[in-house]
Each structure stands twice: as C-alpha cells, then as structure tokens.
Design a protein around this motif. Structure first.
Motif, short mmCIF file in Angstrom:
data_model
loop_
_atom_site.label_atom_id
_atom_site.label_comp_id
_atom_site.label_asym_id
_atom_site.label_seq_id
_atom_site.Cartn_x
_atom_site.Cartn_y
_atom_site.Cartn_z
N LEU A 129 41.00 -14.24 -18.45
CA LEU A 129 40.27 -15.41 -18.93
C LEU A 129 39.01 -15.00 -19.70
O LEU A 129 38.71 -15.55 -20.75
CB LEU A 129 39.87 -16.30 -17.74
N LYS A 130 38.33 -14.02 -19.17
CA LYS A 130 37.10 -13.55 -19.82
C LYS A 130 37.41 -13.04 -21.23
O LYS A 130 36.69 -13.34 -22.19
CB LYS A 130 36.52 -12.42 -18.96
N HIS A 144 38.37 -15.73 -23.70
CA HIS A 144 37.17 -16.39 -24.23
C HIS A 144 36.59 -15.58 -25.38
O HIS A 144 36.38 -16.10 -26.48
CB HIS A 144 36.14 -16.57 -23.11
N SER A 145 36.36 -14.28 -25.16
CA SER A 145 35.65 -13.53 -26.21
C SER A 145 36.54 -13.24 -27.41
O SER A 145 36.06 -13.19 -28.54
CB SER A 145 35.06 -12.24 -25.64
N VAL A 201 38.50 -17.80 -28.00
CA VAL A 201 37.66 -18.99 -28.14
C VAL A 201 36.55 -18.75 -29.17
O VAL A 201 36.26 -19.61 -30.00
CB VAL A 201 37.06 -19.40 -26.77
N LEU A 202 35.96 -17.56 -29.11
CA LEU A 202 34.86 -17.29 -30.04
C LEU A 202 35.34 -17.12 -31.48
O LEU A 202 34.53 -17.07 -32.40
CB LEU A 202 34.07 -16.07 -29.59
N SER A 258 46.25 -15.05 -28.08
CA SER A 258 45.37 -15.88 -28.92
C SER A 258 45.92 -16.07 -30.32
O SER A 258 45.75 -17.12 -30.92
CB SER A 258 43.99 -15.23 -29.05
#
Lengths: 259, 293
Positions: A43-44, A47-48, A51-52, A152
């Motif tokens: 998950l971490k 995100h990086s 999501v970013l 992603s």
C-alpha cells in the motif's frame, strides 16, 4: 584489433548484465508471495508510485486529448467527417497514446525515483544492513515496489485515456462545434472492447512490467556513489524509453498487424 | 605463512584466505582465529580491507581461496536459508549505521524483532526500550535517522544489532566520529555487552588506544598480510618497526604516508597532461563503465 577487443568486451558485459537482470527478476518475482502476506508494504508503495503520479498523468492526458481534438478536427473536417472525431480521439488514446505516453511519463516520474531510492539505499549500506539482519532486501524492498509499479501502470494508462477523451470532447464539442451526441455515440459504436481496449490494457501491463523491472534493477545494480546513482537514473529513463517504444512496435504489429 | 595458533574454542576461523578486487590483492593467504567470548580486534591503516573482511565473515562476499568457518560451518557453502539463519545470530554494526531512513529510531530497533519473531507488541516495546536504554538513546526513540548525528546513528545501529541477542557482533569502525564522551561510553558498552551477554566481538578499527583498551587479542593487518598479533601488550611491545609505527602514529617509518607516485619534482616540472585533466587513473573501475547507454 583493439576494435574487436572492445566489441567483444562490450558484448560480453551487456550479456552479463542481462544475466544479472534476469536473475534479479526471478528473485524478485519469487519475493512477491511474501509481499502479499504484508499488504502494508504494498500500500505504501502504491501510494508513492501510483497515487503521486496521478497529477502529472491527468494533466498530460488532458492536453494530449485536447491536441488530438484540434488536430483530428482539422483533418476530419476536410473529409466532412467531424462526427467521427470521438472515434479518432478515443482510438488513438486507448490503443496507442494512453499506454505509451503514460509509460514514458511513468519512467520519468516514478522509475527514476525508484532507481535513485534503491541506489541511495545501496550507497548508504541499508540493503547490506538488511542482509546482515537476515532480512532479504529483495523481498522487503524490491518486490513491493515492483508489484506497485506493475499494478499502477494499467490504472494510470486508463486514467490517461479517460481524461484525454474528455479533453478531446472539451475542444471538439465545446470549441469547434462537433455534435456532442455524435462524439459519444460514434465512439461507442466503433470502438471494439476486445480489439481496442483489451489490447491497450495488455500493452500497459507489459510496459509496467518492463519499466518497473528496469528501474529497480538499475538501482540495485548501480555503483554506490553519487556519480553511479546519477548514471543509473539516466539509464533507467533511456532504457525504459527504448524498451517501451520498441515493445510498442512489436505489440502493435502482433495485435493490429493483420487488420 | 601460517603462524596462527589454533584454539579449540574459536567461533570464527579464517583459513588461508585470499581475496582480490580487480588486480589488487586485498588479502593474501591470511589465517585468523576469533575466540568465543572474547573481544578480538583487527587493526590496520585505511584501505587494508578491514570492512571487506567483515563482509567476508558475514557471507556477503566470496573469497578467491581459503575458507571461513563461522560456528563450525563454512559460511560460503551454506544454503540461502541456512546462511540467513546463521546471520540472525550475528549482529553487524556498520560504519554509517545503515539505519533504514524511512523509519523512526524505535521502528529501526524493532525491525529485526518484528521480522524474525512473533512477539506481542508490548513485549517488542519493552525490548526496544531496553536496548535503547543500553545505548543511552531511550529519549530519542521518536527521532528519524536524518535527525541524528553520526555518533547517535551508530549507537542506534548498535541497539538494533543487539536486538536479537546475537552470539557475535561485528563492529566496523565503531569509534570513528564519536565525541570523547560518547566514545568513552561506547568503549565501556562494547566491553560490558561482551561480558554480560557473553557475546563474541570482532572489532575492526584504527583507533589504536580505544581498541587496545578493550581487546583481548589484536591482529594488525597491512597490505593483505598479518604483520602482528597478540595481546595489546604484546602488540605495543612488538619489535616490528611497522607495528610500532602504526601503534604510535608516526608519520615516517616502513609505511609511507604518500600513495606511490613518481618523483615529486619531476611530476611538477614535466607534466605531460594538464593538471586539471579529467582523465581518471588507469585502475579506476569506472573507466570501463563510462559509456551511457
């Protein structure tokens, strides 16, 4: 004579690097099962890595779509086929530009960051330190990042295409006066789920795999100095771009070659 | 040369080790013994491959010839799982600390416990606080590694290295960059850990006096050879000029301060190349990898 020596040496070093890269890939794929047990690691990274990247992907998608709207309208209007603008924009995005441009942007934004991060972890002995703590850095550091990049990419490519289609619509119907209904209905009627959308998704899956692999391997294989990490970062972007464009040609030929 | 005295109870035995990096021989057929429960120091000038030796003992590098037995097993013949099982019983203190930069001090020390044990959170907390208390940094538990000084980072790394209560700790230059107060504390700490926990310590260092104060046995290395060994007293009384120079820090002696070069005068007057030429020395590894792809 020296020429042949150099040729031999560089061929040999490319093949050993390919060998190291493949070994690395096998090792990191084997580590994926342990990531699934620890979803927090994944998950971490999602995100990086994912999501970013949202902002750059959506803004680029919007502009690419708007340009496609302008260019497409200009050409199509010469044949009196402005209503098919939607098909043209969507097909270009879903088949080609979505996966390819997303992958190139991804290599520049997330790939280079991954390489620099892993390279610096190597330079500061963090990877070595984990090994000495009997913790496999490939399982804990590399595999989660790989999986995050791999997952992603198709999502980001889908986002890119969607935003691009909206961008094309903004320009086409808002600015140039194409009929809104025609834009969407032509798109729905002429875009094939299997042939266009699925093939586009397959492309972005392949690109996600290759880009993440290259970025992580270059970081892991970098010379652990400031100069070494900077070169590795450059190589990530260059090699990813080559691989993406080369593979795009091959995949396009396989998917759409017989149409 | 095989002048080591084999002892019954050695935890690490280095036997006829040869290791080269490129053309350069880092170790040339050396044999060392590390006795269980003792503090053994490896000393020598920078660049003699002291850190490399620790990486060889930890199984991160492979020797060209010779063997390294850790706890009775050849570490380079172990399978991946066995190697990792053995490493759980070794702690290594890196020179830079090697803390994970995305975790707080507390999480760094807790990391090996979380990875290798199924202890409940309350127990992990107690253990971590105990280890941090031992290195005097219990109050720094919420800091991030980039907020620590070099010396503090090393002490956190020490707390992490003893988190799993290993049988042996490898220290890579533990005293460099410590201020006098924390240096003194660290010297006592290493000695105290050794006696109270029954650890075996291997210290790689060039801080002569601090190391000699706590070591039971010292090996002095230079240019890939063991040039002196014995108790600290033996070493200080050594008849070897080389060992004397090293222990007393004399600038001149058998070892030259300058890297080998041609005559200084000649070099200044007859430079064939501009002084600021960007050319690399011929033995630089990066020359071969210069090309961008």
């Amino acid at each position: 004579m020296e020429f042949f020596q150099n040729l031999g040496a560089s061929t040999r070093s490319s093949f050993t690097k390919l060998g190291r890269g493949s070994y690395f890939l096998v090792h990191l794929l084997a580590g994926i099962s342990s990531v699934l047990v620890r979803p927090r690691l994944l998950l971490k990274q999602l995100h990086s890595v994912g999501v970013l990247s949202f902002l750059i992907i959506s803004i680029s998608g919007l502009f690419v779509g708007m340009v496609l709207g302008l260019q497409g309208f200009y050409i199509l209007s010469r044949f009196g086929a402005e209503e098919t603008l939607g098909v043209m924009v969507a097909a270009s995005l879903v088949r080609e530009l979505g996966p390819v441009v997303t992958a190139l942007l991804f290599a520049g934004r997330a790939g280079s960051a991954l390489t620099a991060e892993i390279g610096l972890m190597k330079a500061t002995e963090q990877l070595s330190g984990m090994e000495m703590m009997a913790i496999d850095p490939i399982k804990r550091i590399i595999s989660p990042r790989f999986l995050a990049g791999f997952l992603s990419m198709p999502l980001l490519a889908a986002l890119f295409s969607c935003v691009g289609i909206i961008g094309g619509q903004l320009v086409g119907t808002g600015l140039l006066g194409v009929d809104d209904g025609a834009y969407w209905s032509q798109m729905q009627a002429n875009l094939d789920f299997q042939g266009d959308i699925i093939n586009g998704v397959i492309k972005s899956i392949v690109f996600g795999f290759v880009t993440s692999w290259i970025a992580l391997f270059e970081g892991y294989d970098s010379i652990p100095t400031a100069e070494g990490v900077s070169r590795a970062t450059t190589r990530t972007v260059v090699n990813s771009a080559f691989s993406i464009l080369g593979l795009d040609f091959i995949l396009t030929a396989l998917m759409f070659g017989d149409n | 040369m095989d002048n080591h005295v084999p002892t019954q109870d050695s935890i690490v035995t280095v036997h006829n080790l040869t290791f080269s990096r490129g053309e350069k021989k880092i170790f040339d057929d050396i044999s060392l013994e590390f006795e269980r429960g003792k503090v053994t120091a490896i000393m020598g000038p920078s660049g003699t491959g002291k850190t490399t030796l620790l990486k060889l003992i930890g199984g991160q590098l492979f020797p060209d010839h010779g063997s390294i037995m850790v706890s009775g097993r050849n570490i380079h013949h172990l399978k991946h799982d066995d190697l990792y099982a053995l490493r759980k019983r070794m702690g290594m203190l890196f020179q830079s600390g090697a803390l994970l930069t995305d975790m707080s001090v507390f999480e760094n020390v807790a990391y090996p416990l979380r990875e290798h044990t199924q202890l409940p959170e309350s127990m992990i907390r107690t253990l971590v606080l105990m280890k941090l208390e031992a290195v005097g940094l219990r109050g720094a538990r919420d800091l991030m590694p980039n907020e620590l000084s070099g010396g503090m980072a090393r002490r956190v790394a020490l707390a992490r290295a003893i988190a799993l209560d290993p049988m042996m700790i490898l220290y890579d230059e533990p005293f460099t960059g410590q201020d006098p107060i924390s240096m003194g504390a660290l010297v006592h700490l290493i000695k105290a850990l050794n006696t109270t926990l029954g650890l075996t310590s291997i210290i790689v260092s060039h801080d002569v006096h601090e190391t000699a104060a706590i070591a039971d046995y010292i090996y002095v290395l230079s240019e890939g050879k063991v040039i002196g060994q014995g108790t600290p007293k033996d070493i200080f009384d050594s008849p070897s000029l080389w060992v004397q120079q090293f222990m007393n820090g004399a600038a001149d002696g058998p070892v030259h301060f300058h890297y080998p070069a041609k005559n200084y005068m000649e070099d200044l007057l007859h430079s064939e190349k501009p002084i600021f030429s960007r050319q690399r020395p011929p033995n630089d590894r990066t020359t071969k990898r210069k090309r961008y792809s």
